[in-house]
Enzyme design. Structure first.
Site, PDB file in Angstrom:
ATOM      1  CD  GLU A  67      14.807 -16.058   3.405  1.00 41.40           C
ATOM      2  OE1 GLU A  67      14.184 -16.776   4.220  1.00 41.40           O
ATOM      3  OE2 GLU A  67      15.411 -15.016   3.737  1.00 41.40           O
ATOM      4  CG  ASP A 127      -1.870   1.131   1.281  1.00 44.31           C
ATOM      5  OD1 ASP A 127      -2.849   1.052   0.540  1.00 44.31           O
ATOM      6  OD2 ASP A 127      -1.651   2.100   2.037  1.00 44.31           O
TER       7      ASP A 127
HETATM    8  C1  NOJ Z   1      -4.309   3.177  -0.755  1.00 48.38           C
HETATM    9  C2  NOJ Z   1      -5.482   2.275  -0.536  1.00 48.38           C
HETATM   10  O1  NOJ Z   1      -5.803   1.635  -1.745  1.00 48.38           O
HETATM   11  C3  NOJ Z   1      -6.595   3.141  -0.004  1.00 48.38           C
HETATM   12  O2  NOJ Z   1      -7.821   2.453   0.040  1.00 48.38           O
HETATM   13  C4  NOJ Z   1      -6.192   3.654   1.345  1.00 48.38           C
HETATM   14  O3  NOJ Z   1      -7.164   4.562   1.807  1.00 48.38           O
HETATM   15  C5  NOJ Z   1      -4.843   4.381   1.301  1.00 48.38           C
HETATM   16  N1  NOJ Z   1      -3.869   3.698   0.508  1.00 48.38           N
HETATM   17  C6  NOJ Z   1      -4.287   4.541   2.690  1.00 48.38           C
HETATM   18  O4  NOJ Z   1      -3.860   3.302   3.196  1.00 48.38           O
END
Ligand code: NOJ
Length: 540
Positions: A252, A210
């Site tokens: 790994e 993310d």
């Molecule tokens: C990207 C994610 O796809 C989204 O849903 C989220 O709100 C933000 N990152 C923060 O984690």
């Protein structure tokens, strides 16, 4: 069960996989409480096998107060009780794998929940404590410290700083409940490496990262001046060292990464995909591209060129849990996607949008690389209008109520036309309301209809696996050759046995030379011509 592509059993599976994104909360409700869960996913595994996907990407399923739909993680080693248990997640991973479907989980390195044990300990320990060093705590500016420590702007709008009763401020690039971690601290690095191992040990084949370009910060947290280079928190060079160490761990276990990297600069983007870093990253330029032949042609060429710099396969994405559903977007006057342009009440022509979304499905699934599908895309779900008093997305609230937020693409799925709540499985109203007419999109209503969106996706995914013309990873099939066409028509071959053609002109056009029509996104016109906003896969 559909035949496996040659790559399914090899280390290269990820280079051309079809990966289905599951937003657990809205996929299927196994226990009837109004929220989707792992029991619901397990029950639908046969559906996913029949759909023909190679892997599932689960948005965060860990313990979370759900202030941002689970992207506020309180504990990576516990499944949120609303979704199930760790034992159930292990079962799901194993059951899916036995059916030929791999599991990709979501890791959120930039921040945790304000309910995470580290953050509650940092609050309790007070200013100057070592516990606070795991985050970015700072005194405020101005005579009484009432001005935020710098001028940054939250990704969700407003200042990314929240002040505590003890006077200190903490940084959160997203919602207040998502404090940013301090990646200069060795404990933060160590913990994430342990979390990766924890999940790889449980059979996970990949990790979606993310906000992958955000975790590293300039330690001075300076004001952001337009043009400051390097940027104090986007795409900093320190990140590459972090991802190299992650890659060594993934290697790994034979696991892979897909980064959420929104970067306009092709060369900077490609750096994340060097052979000892991430395997893949989402292609947001393609996702955001308007329905326009010239722009799509350029987006595809740019994508392939930037990936060729580092030998990584491209990914093709039409939508996800953050963006407006494809059939709604393609039916609007402005068919591109831009977070900043989202407003309530944008008009759309759903028949037109659906027609284009069907063509876009064949376009994206014919391109060389991995393809991502977002749950409900295969049902042709539109973006739902969520009544204002039911909206939950922090993006809506932090915009001061002007941004409709992202709940419209997160509505619980319709599985069965005749059942309550369109067969989502709930005995009570689901956590987000389903709009009127939702049942008409139900999977069981589309199942036997050869013209449905579901049938189109199933057939496209089956051909993508079985047609030799798509080639296999690492061979000529990973390339694309454009064919000469009239303006407004996109046509390319993968190998000389497979041709994809998409008509974005205002009238029907002749198909390029072929021996057989494999699949079309809509009926052909008189004389076998390809109507506007229609795509075809041909055997060359
Ligand atoms: C990207 C994610 O796809 C989204 O849903 C989220 O709100 C933000 N990152 C923060 O984690």
């Amino acid at each position: 069960m559909a035949a496996n592509r040659p790559s399914e059993t090899t280390a290269n599976w990820w280079r051309d996989a079809a990966i289905y994104q599951i937003y657990v909360r809205s996929f299927a409700d196994g226990d009837g409480d109004g929220t989707g869960d792992l029991a619901g996913v397990r029950a639908k595994l046969p559906y996913l096998v029949e759909l023909g996907v190679d892997a599932l990407w689960f948005t965060p399923w860990y313990l979370s107060p759900l202030a941002d739909g689970g992207y506020d993680v309180a504990d990576y080693r516990t499944i949120d009780p609303a979704f199930g248990t760790l034992a159930e997640a292990e079962k799901l991973i194993a059951e899916a794998r036995a059916l030929g479907i791999r599991t990709i989980i979501d890791i959120v390195p930039n921040h945790v929940s304000d309910q995470h044990a580290w953050f509650t300990a940092a609050l309790a320990a007070g200013p100057g404590s070592p516990e606070r060093d795991l985050f970015h705590f700072r005194p405020g500016r101005g005579p009484d410290g009432a001005v935020p420590p710098n001028d940054w702007v939250s990704e969700f709008g407003g200042t990314p700083w929240t002040r505590l009763p003890d006077g200190e401020w903490y940084l959160h690039l997203f919602a207040t409940q998502q404090p940013d971690l301090n990646w200069a601290h060795p404990t933060v690095r160590q913990e994430h490496e342990d979390v990766l191992r924890f999940w790889f040990e449980r059979g996970v084949s990949g990790v979606r990262i993310d906000s992958a370009a955000l975790p590293a910060k300039d330690p001075a947290l300076p004001d952001f001046t337009e043009g400051r280079d390097p940027h104090p928190y986007i795409d900093r060079d320190e990140l590459h060292d972090i991802y190299r160490s992650w890659r060594a761990i993934a290697d790994e276990y034979g696991a892979i990464f897909v980064g959420e990297v929104w970067l306009p600069d092709a060369e900077r983007f490609a750096r994340y995909l060097r052979p000892d870093e991430l395997h893949t990253a989402f292609n947001f330029n393609f996702l955001a591209c308007p329905w326009d032949a010239g722009l799509l042609h350029s987006a595809i060429d740019d994508t392939l060129a930037e990936h060729a710099l580092v030998g990584a396969p491209a990914t093709w994405v039409l939508c996800n849990h953050d963006v407006t559903r494809t059939v709604t977007r393609y039916g609007r006057q402005d068919t591109g996607f831009d977070f900043a342009a989202k407003t309530f009440g944008t008009l759309t022509d759903l028949a037109l949008g659906t027609r284009r979304a069907r063509a876009a499905a064949l376009l994206s699934l014919a391109l060389p690389g991995a393809a991502y599908l977002y749950q409900g895309e295969e049902l042709g779900l539109p973006e739902a209008d969520i009544p204002r008093d039911r909206i939950q997305d922090p993006m809506h609230f932090r915009s001061g109520g002007t941004d409709p937020g992202r709940d419209g693409c997160r509505v619980p799925l319709p599985w069965s036309a005749q059942a309550p709540y369109a067969g989502f499985g709930s005995a009570v109203e689901p956590w987000l309301p389903q709009p009127a007419g939702w049942s008409s999109y139900a999977a069981d209503a589309q199942d036997a209809d050869p013209d449905s969106m579901l049938s189109l996706y199933r057939e496209a995914l089956r051909l993508r696996r079985t047609e030799p013309g798509f080639g296999s990873p690492g061979t000529a099939g990973e390339r694309l050759t454009w064919l000469p066409t009239a303006p407004g028509v996109l046509a390319f071959t993968r190998t000389d046995r497979l041709v994809c053609v998409v008509n974005l002109t205002g009238e029907a056009v002749e198909l390029p030379g072929h021996t057989e029509v494999l699949l079309t996104s809509g009926p052909l016109a008189d004389g076998g011509r390809l109507p506007q906003d229609t795509a075809a896969w041909l055997r060359g």
